[in-house]
Structure formats: C-alpha cells, structure tokens
Design an enzyme around this catalytic site. Structure first.
Site, PDB file in Angstrom:
ATOM      1  N   SER A 107      40.670 -12.068  -6.608  1.00 54.10           N
ATOM      2  CA  SER A 107      39.737 -12.787  -7.481  1.00 54.10           C
ATOM      3  C   SER A 107      38.690 -11.836  -8.059  1.00 54.10           C
ATOM      4  O   SER A 107      38.279 -10.876  -7.401  1.00 54.10           O
ATOM      5  CB  SER A 107      39.032 -13.863  -6.647  1.00 54.10           C
ATOM      6  OG  SER A 107      37.902 -14.369  -7.327  1.00 54.10           O
ATOM      7  N   TYR A 130      37.911 -13.732 -14.535  1.00 54.62           N
ATOM      8  CA  TYR A 130      36.990 -14.701 -15.137  1.00 54.62           C
ATOM      9  C   TYR A 130      36.382 -14.013 -16.345  1.00 54.62           C
ATOM     10  O   TYR A 130      36.060 -12.819 -16.281  1.00 54.62           O
ATOM     11  CB  TYR A 130      35.858 -15.060 -14.169  1.00 54.62           C
ATOM     12  CG  TYR A 130      36.224 -16.111 -13.160  1.00 54.62           C
ATOM     13  CD1 TYR A 130      36.754 -17.331 -13.569  1.00 54.62           C
ATOM     14  CD2 TYR A 130      36.020 -15.902 -11.801  1.00 54.62           C
ATOM     15  CE1 TYR A 130      37.078 -18.306 -12.640  1.00 54.62           C
ATOM     16  CE2 TYR A 130      36.333 -16.873 -10.871  1.00 54.62           C
ATOM     17  CZ  TYR A 130      36.869 -18.076 -11.301  1.00 54.62           C
ATOM     18  OH  TYR A 130      37.183 -19.039 -10.391  1.00 54.62           O
ATOM     19  N   THR A 156      41.915 -17.239 -15.490  1.00 56.82           N
ATOM     20  CA  THR A 156      41.533 -18.605 -15.111  1.00 56.82           C
ATOM     21  C   THR A 156      40.846 -19.297 -16.281  1.00 56.82           C
ATOM     22  O   THR A 156      39.894 -18.768 -16.852  1.00 56.82           O
ATOM     23  CB  THR A 156      40.594 -18.573 -13.888  1.00 56.82           C
ATOM     24  OG1 THR A 156      41.296 -17.980 -12.799  1.00 56.82           O
ATOM     25  CG2 THR A 156      40.169 -19.976 -13.492  1.00 56.82           C
ATOM     26  N   LYS A 252      45.978 -19.719 -15.687  1.00 57.47           N
ATOM     27  CA  LYS A 252      45.745 -20.596 -14.534  1.00 57.47           C
ATOM     28  C   LYS A 252      44.765 -21.712 -14.887  1.00 57.47           C
ATOM     29  O   LYS A 252      43.720 -21.452 -15.487  1.00 57.47           O
ATOM     30  CB  LYS A 252      45.189 -19.755 -13.373  1.00 57.47           C
ATOM     31  CG  LYS A 252      44.832 -20.540 -12.123  1.00 57.47           C
ATOM     32  CD  LYS A 252      44.466 -19.588 -10.993  1.00 57.47           C
ATOM     33  CE  LYS A 252      44.160 -20.320  -9.704  1.00 57.47           C
ATOM     34  NZ  LYS A 252      42.846 -20.960  -9.702  1.00 57.47           N
ATOM     35  N   HIS A 276      42.199 -26.270  -9.837  1.00 61.62           N
ATOM     36  CA  HIS A 276      41.300 -25.377  -9.088  1.00 61.62           C
ATOM     37  C   HIS A 276      41.065 -25.929  -7.672  1.00 61.62           C
ATOM     38  O   HIS A 276      39.942 -25.911  -7.149  1.00 61.62           O
ATOM     39  CB  HIS A 276      39.970 -25.236  -9.850  1.00 61.62           C
ATOM     40  CG  HIS A 276      39.328 -23.878  -9.714  1.00 61.62           C
ATOM     41  ND1 HIS A 276      39.386 -22.908 -10.671  1.00 61.62           N
ATOM     42  CD2 HIS A 276      38.597 -23.334  -8.705  1.00 61.62           C
ATOM     43  CE1 HIS A 276      38.729 -21.838 -10.274  1.00 61.62           C
ATOM     44  NE2 HIS A 276      38.247 -22.062  -9.072  1.00 61.62           N
ATOM     45  N   ARG A 279      38.264 -28.377  -7.101  1.00 67.93           N
ATOM     46  CA  ARG A 279      36.893 -27.844  -7.024  1.00 67.93           C
ATOM     47  C   ARG A 279      36.156 -27.932  -8.348  1.00 67.93           C
ATOM     48  O   ARG A 279      34.983 -27.592  -8.431  1.00 67.93           O
ATOM     49  CB  ARG A 279      36.948 -26.372  -6.579  1.00 67.93           C
ATOM     50  CG  ARG A 279      37.550 -26.180  -5.230  1.00 67.93           C
ATOM     51  CD  ARG A 279      38.007 -24.749  -4.994  1.00 67.93           C
ATOM     52  NE  ARG A 279      36.927 -23.805  -4.840  1.00 67.93           N
ATOM     53  CZ  ARG A 279      36.219 -23.650  -3.713  1.00 67.93           C
ATOM     54  NH1 ARG A 279      36.479 -24.400  -2.671  1.00 67.93           N
ATOM     55  NH2 ARG A 279      35.261 -22.754  -3.642  1.00 67.93           N
TER      56      ARG A 279
HETATM   57  C1  GLV Z   1      35.657 -19.994  -7.493  1.00 66.95           C
HETATM   58  O1  GLV Z   1      36.684 -19.724  -8.053  1.00 66.95           O
HETATM   59  C2  GLV Z   1      35.453 -21.198  -6.784  1.00 66.95           C
HETATM   60  O2  GLV Z   1      36.227 -22.147  -6.974  1.00 66.95           O
HETATM   61  O3  GLV Z   1      34.511 -21.246  -5.991  1.00 66.95           O
END
Ligand code: GLV
Length: 378
Positions: A107, A130, A156, A252, A276, A279
């Site tokens: 990540s 990101y 992402t 993604k 995600h 989230r």
């Molecule tokens: C970061 O990608 C998160 O979901 O905290």
C-alpha cells in the site's frame, strides 16, 4: 499456533497480541459496518453443488492473474499500516507471499517503504497507488515502484475522500501511536508487540516520510487524506497514470456496472470488484453480489478480480465460480501477521489453500482453471 484451524482463530489470536487501536483499524468498516458484514454474509448464502464418484487425484490450484503465474488465484490486498500489526509487517508479509507463490501488494500508506520491501524479496511485488494532489510526489512514487521492479500498479479509485470509521476516531488512531495514558495502556498490555516494535526503526509511513513536501500531520490518516488525496481524480487522470507507469495496471474499487464499462475502456489489465472492505461507502452492496453482474458486462474485455469478505478457501472458490480470475485477502493475512508475524501469514495462506483444495475436490473438480458457475447450486 497448533490450535489454529481457520481464519477466525487467527483473528482471535491477533486480537490478543495487537494493541487495540491497530487491531480495530484492520477490523473496522465505515459507519454501521453494514457493508463490511454483507461482504462476509453474502458469501455464506452461496451454496455449492456436491458431486460424487469423480476422480479426485492430481488436483491443481495453479492459475494466472494478469498473466503472472500464481500458486492459487489469490493475492494479498494493499492494506494501510500493516507494519503496525507486527513490526516490519509489510516486509514479512511480502516474504511469506513470495514463498507461497502469490502476489503481495504494498500500500502507499504502508509503514515499510517500497525500498524496504524490495530489499527483502527476490521476486517482483505489486504496488498500490493513491493519487495525491502533489503530482510530483505521485510521479516520484511511480518511479520508485519502477526502480523496485514492481510488476503491477494497483490504482485505488474508491478513496478520494476517507469513509468514516468510528472505531478509529474513538481510539485516536495514529502512527506512530501517541503517548496518552489510553495508548500507553493499550501497548503495555501487548508486551511482545512492544518489544518487537522497539527493535525496528519503521514506525511511520515509510513511503511518505522524507519524500513528500508540506506534510503537516502525517500521523493521522484521516487528516492526511483530507489534506493530500485528490478529490478531483478523474478517468483522464487514470489515463495519465497508465501512461506514466507504462506497465501492467489494475484498477481497484469498481462496484458498479457503468464504472466497470468505463474502466474496461481505459485499457487496464484488470479491475478489482471492491468496496474497500466495507470501509468507504457503508450501504453499498457486497462485492460478491456485484461480481457476476460486472463479469457479465465486461468479463470478455478485461480480467475481473474481486476482494471483500473472503475468509476461507470456500469463498475463493465461490468468487472464481462467479467469474473472478483472481481474489484478494486483506484482513485474513493481517490477522495472521498480528498473530504470528511471517509464519502467521503463511498459516493464513495454508488454511485458505487447504479449504480451497478440499472444496474443489468435493465439488467434483480437479483444476481451478475448470471452475465456473457449474459448481454453484441453484
Ligand atoms: C486505507 O486504505 C484504509 O482503508 O484505511
């Protein structure tokens, strides 16, 4: 770890070993966590066809994801703050994935840097990007991923702004942790974690510290995302990043058929059907419920992968049956890491492999490449 038979056992073990704020960070979903739960619940509603008296010898789980050989069709998802589940977590997880023969995705918001992971691996890993407002920094990240010989960029798309996870706010999550009485208590009750963490220098965001300009408050993911992530990210930017990277690209965070069609038009190598891990948009459908619709719409023009809710090899088989060419695990490997470092990640992968293999055989199939909707019971 001999009593650990399923991913749920690893989760319980991680909870005992990892300070609450970091365990909760991995475990949380946005707001009511309804989508987080739906990801798992919808998998459990799918039934498999039991077949008998078929030759079950010589089974194979080997496959490919974006043309790269995998020992089973599964990769480790990019997860933020992995190095807070266990000291040097990203390096350990990458090594476990490499030995197992599945891709590891680092990540942007990792604790160990791209260079750290490259220094302890011998095969290429994948890098998740990101997009920040500071395009020089983005270009620099891409160049670093190229220099590290990363073999895919995972872009992402579903986190231009951060979904609210109540647990993180209540816990006062930060990396490195602040030294308030609450946080000191959370760490003091996890002595092994503390001892290992004291032996590493890697306790902050390794891809960012020392590389990004004008970083005012990096310790709080929510403040930093609001300040630095680009809320205007567009399909034109995806084309620019594709051009800048020039290698295999995976998009993604696709959960909608219209978005999947646009993603397929970018010429990317694969999309990941994902919310995600529940989230971001609480209230969105589960990934597995959207997978067949997206496969029907774009599956003949782009490789479709999925993540969200996979807690067993059975779930992997169900996703493959519904048209995914590859799957990803986030929390299951984080639980393994928190519970037992590299050996815990290997154990998580072994648990899933065994479940996948036995399930495939009991469905009357011997090769993962032959799995299709046939194995799903009506
Ligand atoms: C970061 O990608 C998160 O979901 O905290």
């Amino acid at each position: 770890m001999s009593k650990i038979l399923e991913i749920r056992d690893l989760k319980a073990a991680a909870k005992r070993r990892v300070p609450k704020m970091f365990f909760d960070y991995a475990d949380s979903g946005a707001w009511t966590e309804g989508t987080y739960r739906a990801n798992e619940e919808d998998f459990s509603k799918i039934r498999l066809r039991q077949r008998v008296l078929v030759d079950m010898t010589n089974r194979s789980l080997e496959s490919t994801m974006i043309g790269q050989k995998v020992s089973m069709p599964l990769a480790l998802s990019p997860t933020g703050l992995t190095g807070m589940q266990h000291a040097d977590g990203e390096m350990l997880a990458a090594q476990a994935a490499e030995e197992f023969g599945v891709p590891f995705t680092l990540s942007t918001m990792s604790i160990c840097s791209i260079e750290d992971v490259a220094s302890v691996t011998t095969k290429p890993f994948w890098f998740q990007l990101y997009v920040m407002r500071d395009r020089d920094f983005v270009k620099n990240l891409i160049d670093r991923a190229k220099a590290a010989k990363c073999s895919a960029l995972v872009l992402t798309l579903d986190l231009q702004i951060l979904g609210q996870r109540h647990k993180d706010l209540r816990n006062g999550l930060s990396a490195p942790p602040k030294f308030t009485p609450k946080h000191i208590w959370q760490m003091a009750t996890r002595p092994l974690w503390c001892m290992q963490m004291l032996q590493t220098k890697r306790r902050s965001f390794g891809n960012i510290v020392g590389h990004a300009k004008n970083v005012s408050d990096l310790s709080s993911l929510s403040v930093w995302t609001a300040e630095q992530f680009d809320p205007r990210l567009s399909w034109e930017n995806v084309a620019e990043i594709k051009e800048m990277w020039g290698g295999p690209l995976i998009l993604k965070g696709i959960l909608d058929v219209e978005d999947a069609k646009m993603a397929a038009r970018t010429g990317a190598d694969a999309i990941i059907v994902s919310n995600h891990g529940g989230r971001q948009l609480d209230g969105a459908p589960s990934s597995i419920s959207m997978l067949p619709k997206i496969v029907d719409a774009v599956g003949d023009t782009i490789e479709v992968h999925m993540d969200g809710g996979i807690r067993s090899g059975q779930d992997v088989l169900k996703a493959i049956a519904l048209g995914a060419k590859g799957t990803y695990i986030g929390r299951p490997f984080l639980y393994g890491l928190g519970a037992g470092g590299k050996a815990g990640v290997t154990l998580a992968l072994n648990i899933i492999r065994k479940e996948l293999d036995i399930t495939m055989a009991l469905c009357g199939k011997r090769d993962i490449k032959d799995i299709n909707r046939d194995v799903i019971a009506e």
